[in-house]
Design a protein around this motif. Structure first.
Motif, short mmCIF file in Angstrom:
data_model
loop_
_atom_site.label_atom_id
_atom_site.label_comp_id
_atom_site.label_asym_id
_atom_site.label_seq_id
_atom_site.Cartn_x
_atom_site.Cartn_y
_atom_site.Cartn_z
N PHE A 230 14.00 3.61 -60.63
CA PHE A 230 12.78 3.00 -60.11
C PHE A 230 13.08 1.63 -59.51
O PHE A 230 12.62 1.30 -58.42
CB PHE A 230 11.74 2.88 -61.24
CG PHE A 230 10.46 2.24 -60.81
CD1 PHE A 230 9.50 2.97 -60.15
CD2 PHE A 230 10.22 0.90 -61.07
CE1 PHE A 230 8.30 2.38 -59.75
CE2 PHE A 230 9.04 0.30 -60.68
CZ PHE A 230 8.09 1.05 -60.02
N GLU A 231 13.88 0.85 -60.21
CA GLU A 231 14.22 -0.49 -59.75
C GLU A 231 15.01 -0.46 -58.45
O GLU A 231 14.81 -1.30 -57.56
CB GLU A 231 15.01 -1.24 -60.83
CG GLU A 231 14.19 -1.57 -62.07
CD GLU A 231 13.98 -0.39 -63.02
OE1 GLU A 231 14.61 0.68 -62.84
OE2 GLU A 231 13.17 -0.54 -63.95
N GLN A 232 15.92 0.50 -58.33
CA GLN A 232 16.69 0.64 -57.09
C GLN A 232 15.79 1.05 -55.92
O GLN A 232 15.97 0.59 -54.80
CB GLN A 232 17.82 1.65 -57.27
CG GLN A 232 18.92 1.16 -58.17
CD GLN A 232 19.89 2.27 -58.56
OE1 GLN A 232 19.51 3.43 -58.71
NE2 GLN A 232 21.15 1.89 -58.74
N ALA A 233 14.81 1.89 -56.21
CA ALA A 233 13.87 2.30 -55.17
C ALA A 233 13.05 1.10 -54.69
O ALA A 233 12.84 0.93 -53.49
CB ALA A 233 12.96 3.41 -55.69
N LEU A 234 12.61 0.25 -55.61
CA LEU A 234 11.87 -0.95 -55.22
C LEU A 234 12.74 -1.89 -54.40
O LEU A 234 12.28 -2.48 -53.41
CB LEU A 234 11.36 -1.69 -56.46
CG LEU A 234 10.16 -1.09 -57.17
CD1 LEU A 234 9.78 -1.94 -58.38
CD2 LEU A 234 8.98 -0.94 -56.24
N GLN A 235 14.00 -2.02 -54.78
CA GLN A 235 14.92 -2.88 -54.03
C GLN A 235 15.11 -2.33 -52.62
O GLN A 235 15.10 -3.08 -51.65
CB GLN A 235 16.27 -2.98 -54.74
CG GLN A 235 17.25 -3.87 -54.01
CD GLN A 235 18.58 -3.99 -54.73
OE1 GLN A 235 18.78 -3.42 -55.80
NE2 GLN A 235 19.49 -4.73 -54.16
N ARG A 236 15.25 -1.02 -52.51
CA ARG A 236 15.40 -0.40 -51.18
C ARG A 236 14.14 -0.61 -50.34
O ARG A 236 14.23 -0.87 -49.14
CB ARG A 236 15.74 1.09 -51.33
CG ARG A 236 15.90 1.80 -50.01
CD ARG A 236 17.06 1.25 -49.19
NE ARG A 236 17.14 1.95 -47.91
CZ ARG A 236 17.53 1.40 -46.78
NH1 ARG A 236 17.94 0.15 -46.76
NH2 ARG A 236 17.54 2.09 -45.66
N GLY B 138 10.67 4.67 -46.32
CA GLY B 138 9.82 3.82 -47.13
C GLY B 138 8.60 4.55 -47.66
O GLY B 138 8.23 4.38 -48.82
N ALA B 139 7.99 5.37 -46.82
CA ALA B 139 6.81 6.13 -47.25
C ALA B 139 7.17 7.07 -48.40
O ALA B 139 6.42 7.20 -49.36
CB ALA B 139 6.23 6.91 -46.07
N GLY B 140 8.33 7.70 -48.32
CA GLY B 140 8.78 8.57 -49.39
C GLY B 140 9.05 7.81 -50.68
O GLY B 140 8.70 8.26 -51.77
N LEU B 141 9.63 6.62 -50.54
CA LEU B 141 9.91 5.80 -51.72
C LEU B 141 8.61 5.30 -52.36
O LEU B 141 8.49 5.26 -53.59
CB LEU B 141 10.81 4.62 -51.36
CG LEU B 141 12.25 4.98 -51.04
CD1 LEU B 141 12.99 3.80 -50.43
CD2 LEU B 141 12.97 5.47 -52.29
N ILE B 142 7.63 4.94 -51.53
CA ILE B 142 6.35 4.49 -52.06
C ILE B 142 5.68 5.62 -52.84
O ILE B 142 5.16 5.41 -53.94
CB ILE B 142 5.43 3.99 -50.92
CG1 ILE B 142 5.96 2.66 -50.40
CG2 ILE B 142 3.98 3.85 -51.40
CD1 ILE B 142 5.31 2.20 -49.11
N GLU B 143 5.72 6.81 -52.28
CA GLU B 143 5.13 7.97 -52.97
C GLU B 143 5.82 8.20 -54.31
O GLU B 143 5.18 8.42 -55.34
CB GLU B 143 5.24 9.22 -52.10
CG GLU B 143 4.63 10.44 -52.71
CD GLU B 143 4.76 11.66 -51.83
OE1 GLU B 143 4.87 12.77 -52.39
OE2 GLU B 143 4.76 11.53 -50.60
N ARG B 144 7.14 8.15 -54.29
CA ARG B 144 7.91 8.38 -55.52
C ARG B 144 7.61 7.32 -56.57
O ARG B 144 7.38 7.63 -57.74
CB ARG B 144 9.40 8.37 -55.18
CG ARG B 144 10.25 8.50 -56.41
CD ARG B 144 11.68 8.22 -56.13
NE ARG B 144 12.33 7.98 -57.40
CZ ARG B 144 13.57 7.64 -57.52
NH1 ARG B 144 14.32 7.53 -56.46
NH2 ARG B 144 14.09 7.42 -58.69
N CYS B 145 7.60 6.04 -56.16
CA CYS B 145 7.33 4.96 -57.11
C CYS B 145 5.92 5.07 -57.67
O CYS B 145 5.70 4.85 -58.87
CB CYS B 145 7.54 3.61 -56.44
SG CYS B 145 9.28 3.21 -56.14
N GLY B 146 4.96 5.43 -56.83
CA GLY B 146 3.59 5.60 -57.30
C GLY B 146 3.49 6.71 -58.33
O GLY B 146 2.79 6.58 -59.34
#
Length: 71
Positions: A8-14, A39-47
């Motif tokens: 999760f932290e790496q996704a936020l950093q990316r 970015g849209a994919g990472l936002i979905e994943r983090c959410g």
């Protein structure tokens, strides 16, 4: 490292890196579209991960204010 293997932290950093790149105005249209899609994919994943964490906390008895229920 692939997106699926990121923490999760790496996704936020990316996401921070993507926002910085998009904001600096140096990317081409093609690069910008690819970064936006990533970015849209990472936002979905983090959410999704945050939602799962919230459910776990609620299951363990934590209220919205962070206090434990019944303690």
């Amino acid at each position: 490292m692939g997106r699926k293997n990121m923490t999760f932290e790496q996704a936020l950093q990316r996401l921070d890196e993507i926002a910085e790149r998009l904001g600096d105005g140096t990317t081409t249209l093609e690069e910008s579209l690819a970064l936006y899609a990533e970015g849209a994919g990472l936002i979905e994943r983090c959410g999704r991960e945050l939602g799962e964490a919230k459910l776990k906390l609620e299951t363990l008895g934590f209220q919205k204010d962070g206090e434990a229920n019944g303690l």
